[in-house]
Design an enzyme around this catalytic site. Sequence first.
Site, mmCIF file in Angstrom:
data_model
loop_
_atom_site.group_PDB
_atom_site.id
_atom_site.type_symbol
_atom_site.label_atom_id
_atom_site.label_comp_id
_atom_site.label_asym_id
_atom_site.label_seq_id
_atom_site.Cartn_x
_atom_site.Cartn_y
_atom_site.Cartn_z
ATOM 1 N N SER A 111 0.686 -1.239 0.121
ATOM 2 C CA SER A 111 0.006 0.055 -0.085
ATOM 3 C C SER A 111 0.818 1.271 0.088
ATOM 4 O O SER A 111 0.949 2.031 0.858
ATOM 5 C CB SER A 111 -0.917 -0.006 1.199
ATOM 6 O OG SER A 111 -0.196 0.273 2.283
ATOM 7 N N HIS A 160 -3.277 -6.024 2.215
ATOM 8 C CA HIS A 160 -2.566 -7.116 3.258
ATOM 9 C C HIS A 160 -3.200 -8.437 3.224
ATOM 10 O O HIS A 160 -2.842 -9.436 3.509
ATOM 11 C CB HIS A 160 -1.901 -6.397 4.296
ATOM 12 C CG HIS A 160 -1.254 -5.541 4.007
ATOM 13 N ND1 HIS A 160 -0.658 -4.784 5.086
ATOM 14 C CD2 HIS A 160 -0.351 -5.083 2.859
ATOM 15 C CE1 HIS A 160 0.177 -4.013 4.857
ATOM 16 N NE2 HIS A 160 0.389 -3.902 3.254
ATOM 17 N N GLU A 205 -4.878 -2.599 9.104
ATOM 18 C CA GLU A 205 -4.209 -3.113 10.372
ATOM 19 C C GLU A 205 -4.903 -2.959 11.540
ATOM 20 O O GLU A 205 -5.221 -1.903 11.818
ATOM 21 C CB GLU A 205 -2.496 -2.490 10.230
ATOM 22 C CG GLU A 205 -1.801 -2.784 9.132
ATOM 23 C CD GLU A 205 -0.604 -2.157 8.850
ATOM 24 O OE1 GLU A 205 -0.028 -1.614 10.117
ATOM 25 O OE2 GLU A 205 -0.250 -1.761 7.834
ATOM 26 N N GLU A 214 1.271 -9.577 6.996
ATOM 27 C CA GLU A 214 2.307 -9.011 7.986
ATOM 28 C C GLU A 214 2.199 -10.068 9.286
ATOM 29 O O GLU A 214 2.526 -9.650 10.349
ATOM 30 C CB GLU A 214 1.892 -7.758 8.253
ATOM 31 C CG GLU A 214 2.192 -6.720 7.298
ATOM 32 C CD GLU A 214 2.379 -5.217 7.605
ATOM 33 O OE1 GLU A 214 1.703 -4.831 8.809
ATOM 34 O OE2 GLU A 214 2.645 -4.465 6.709
ATOM 35 N N ASP A 249 -4.163 1.071 11.197
ATOM 36 C CA ASP A 249 -3.724 1.769 10.087
ATOM 37 C C ASP A 249 -4.853 1.374 9.096
ATOM 38 O O ASP A 249 -5.026 0.459 8.546
ATOM 39 C CB ASP A 249 -2.411 1.303 9.661
ATOM 40 C CG ASP A 249 -2.058 1.834 8.237
ATOM 41 O OD1 ASP A 249 -2.707 2.780 7.699
ATOM 42 O OD2 ASP A 249 -1.037 1.442 7.589
ATOM 43 N N GLU A 259 -3.808 5.595 12.042
ATOM 44 C CA GLU A 259 -2.750 6.251 10.856
ATOM 45 C C GLU A 259 -3.617 6.202 9.630
ATOM 46 O O GLU A 259 -4.574 5.341 9.186
ATOM 47 C CB GLU A 259 -1.661 4.868 10.592
ATOM 48 C CG GLU A 259 -0.842 5.063 9.770
ATOM 49 C CD GLU A 259 0.095 3.758 9.721
ATOM 50 O OE1 GLU A 259 0.454 3.160 10.638
ATOM 51 O OE2 GLU A 259 0.724 3.458 8.482
ATOM 52 N N ASP A 283 1.404 8.578 7.115
ATOM 53 C CA ASP A 283 2.226 7.437 6.448
ATOM 54 C C ASP A 283 2.229 8.037 4.957
ATOM 55 O O ASP A 283 3.066 8.498 4.406
ATOM 56 C CB ASP A 283 1.728 6.264 6.775
ATOM 57 C CG ASP A 283 2.469 4.999 5.927
ATOM 58 O OD1 ASP A 283 3.496 5.424 5.465
ATOM 59 O OD2 ASP A 283 1.835 3.753 5.752
ATOM 60 N N LYS A 286 9.382 5.218 7.795
ATOM 61 C CA LYS A 286 10.044 4.178 7.073
ATOM 62 C C LYS A 286 11.015 4.528 5.941
ATOM 63 O O LYS A 286 10.811 5.318 5.116
ATOM 64 C CB LYS A 286 8.684 3.723 6.100
ATOM 65 C CG LYS A 286 7.407 3.150 6.434
ATOM 66 C CD LYS A 286 6.577 2.988 5.310
ATOM 67 C CE LYS A 286 5.239 2.319 6.021
ATOM 68 N NZ LYS A 286 4.189 2.296 5.160
ATOM 69 N N HIS A 317 8.351 -1.359 9.470
ATOM 70 C CA HIS A 317 8.573 -2.224 8.471
ATOM 71 C C HIS A 317 7.714 -1.775 7.404
ATOM 72 O O HIS A 317 7.101 -0.872 7.446
ATOM 73 C CB HIS A 317 8.477 -3.317 9.254
ATOM 74 C CG HIS A 317 7.165 -3.895 9.295
ATOM 75 N ND1 HIS A 317 6.494 -5.182 9.721
ATOM 76 C CD2 HIS A 317 6.015 -3.000 9.275
ATOM 77 C CE1 HIS A 317 5.150 -5.212 9.516
ATOM 78 N NE2 HIS A 317 4.916 -3.803 9.637
ATOM 79 N N LYS A 340 6.324 -0.349 14.293
ATOM 80 C CA LYS A 340 5.176 -1.338 13.783
ATOM 81 C C LYS A 340 6.209 -2.242 13.081
ATOM 82 O O LYS A 340 7.057 -1.993 12.046
ATOM 83 C CB LYS A 340 4.662 -0.542 12.692
ATOM 84 C CG LYS A 340 3.709 0.347 12.951
ATOM 85 C CD LYS A 340 2.379 0.189 11.991
ATOM 86 C CE LYS A 340 2.563 0.487 10.553
ATOM 87 N NZ LYS A 340 1.560 0.513 9.718
#
Length: 401
Positions: free
Chosen positions: A40, A149, A158, A193, A225, A266, A301, A326, A354, A377
């Site tokens: 993403s 994901h 998430e 993940e 997230d 997020e 993010d 990140k 990550h 994370k």
Amino acid sequence: MRIDALTARSIPDTRGRPTIEVTLQGSTLKATASVPSGKSTGSHEAFELRDEDGGVQTAVAHANGEIAQTIVGRQFDTLDELDTLLIELDGTPNKSRLGANAILAVSIAAQRLAAQLEGIPLWRAIATRAGTTPSAPRLYVNVMNGGVHADFRLPFQEYILVVEGATSEALPIAREVFAKLGEKLGNAPMGDEGGYAPTFATLEEPFDLLAPLVAEHSHTSIAIDAAASEFYKDGVYTLLSKAYSPDELTTVYRELTERFPIHSIEDPFSEDAARDFTRLTAAIGNPSTSLGAGKVLIVGDDLTVTNPSRIASAANTKEINAVLIKPNQIGSVKEAIEAVRATYAAGFVAIASHRSGETDDTFIADFAYGIGAHGIKAGGLGQKERLEKYERLLEIEQEAR
Ligand code: 2PG
Ligand code: MG
């Protein structure tokens, strides 16, 4: 520091997709680094160079070729000097010529080699370089995976268990909650993940399930997230087949934070919806939130993509109060540190992260600890490459004694 040799190769990540690994030699020491890859991804991220077939052979060739020719045999007074040389050698605003993946792999390997040559732990070297105070980050353990994901079995990307405190105390709590959640869910599949990927019919159900488990422990809470760019199209957000306007989605977040112990949200809106971020941050991101003394973190993010100027602009218009960091969104350790500085200059907290496609490189654990991040994370507990980050944090705790 003098670089004596560089070798690069392609290795598979957790999704089986190729990514780049670089080994640098300096004197008698060697340091290896590999870079993760997102799914993403924000459209303003640095450029990950991929071949037509999805491979990274061109990036590997750039590292073994042009980059090696430029840095091998050369003496660098500082790591910033090395990173700046790589950025200038690329010559594009987003590292699209040599590839941000090739540049970052070299940049991380150089940081690791420098720490080894100095004989100090990597996190300490990062803290010294960044001018930050090291500390244990909260664990953001991604217990349920959704969005891209997990084929959108869950609407948000998430669902995260947040545990505060020393890793040696936080990790056993995370393991217990993760195991209990697994029992409740039965045979749920795993997402990208390493968290469970169940299916629910309503927005509240994942929270209804998680909240009682969180309530069994102090210093724990929930984060999400939303990764909202992934369910946004033409002004409309679609969750479980229902359309929401930005205002309606704001109400969804407000109600969720009123009902559940939510610590951070997020990417609540799409990456260019700056005004909606500002409104939400004003509504629930300040200390007068209905969570009492708590403060909901609104985390950028895809919005900020670890880019110092995007972070500064988000700060100007009060879009967020926390920033996800990140390193591969920006493509060098030097610039990732600049993003941390921009985050702290704005009075925000940093959460190191990550990517959904990972390797066994644990750099992000040292980075999170070194910059004194609010959180890290690092994914769910159902995948080896995620566990390795948590294991590294345990080691760091020992090193820091
Ligand atoms: C995110 C990340 C990591 P991806 O959106 O925060 O959890 O996902 O690496 O796919 O961008
Ligand atoms: Mg995200």
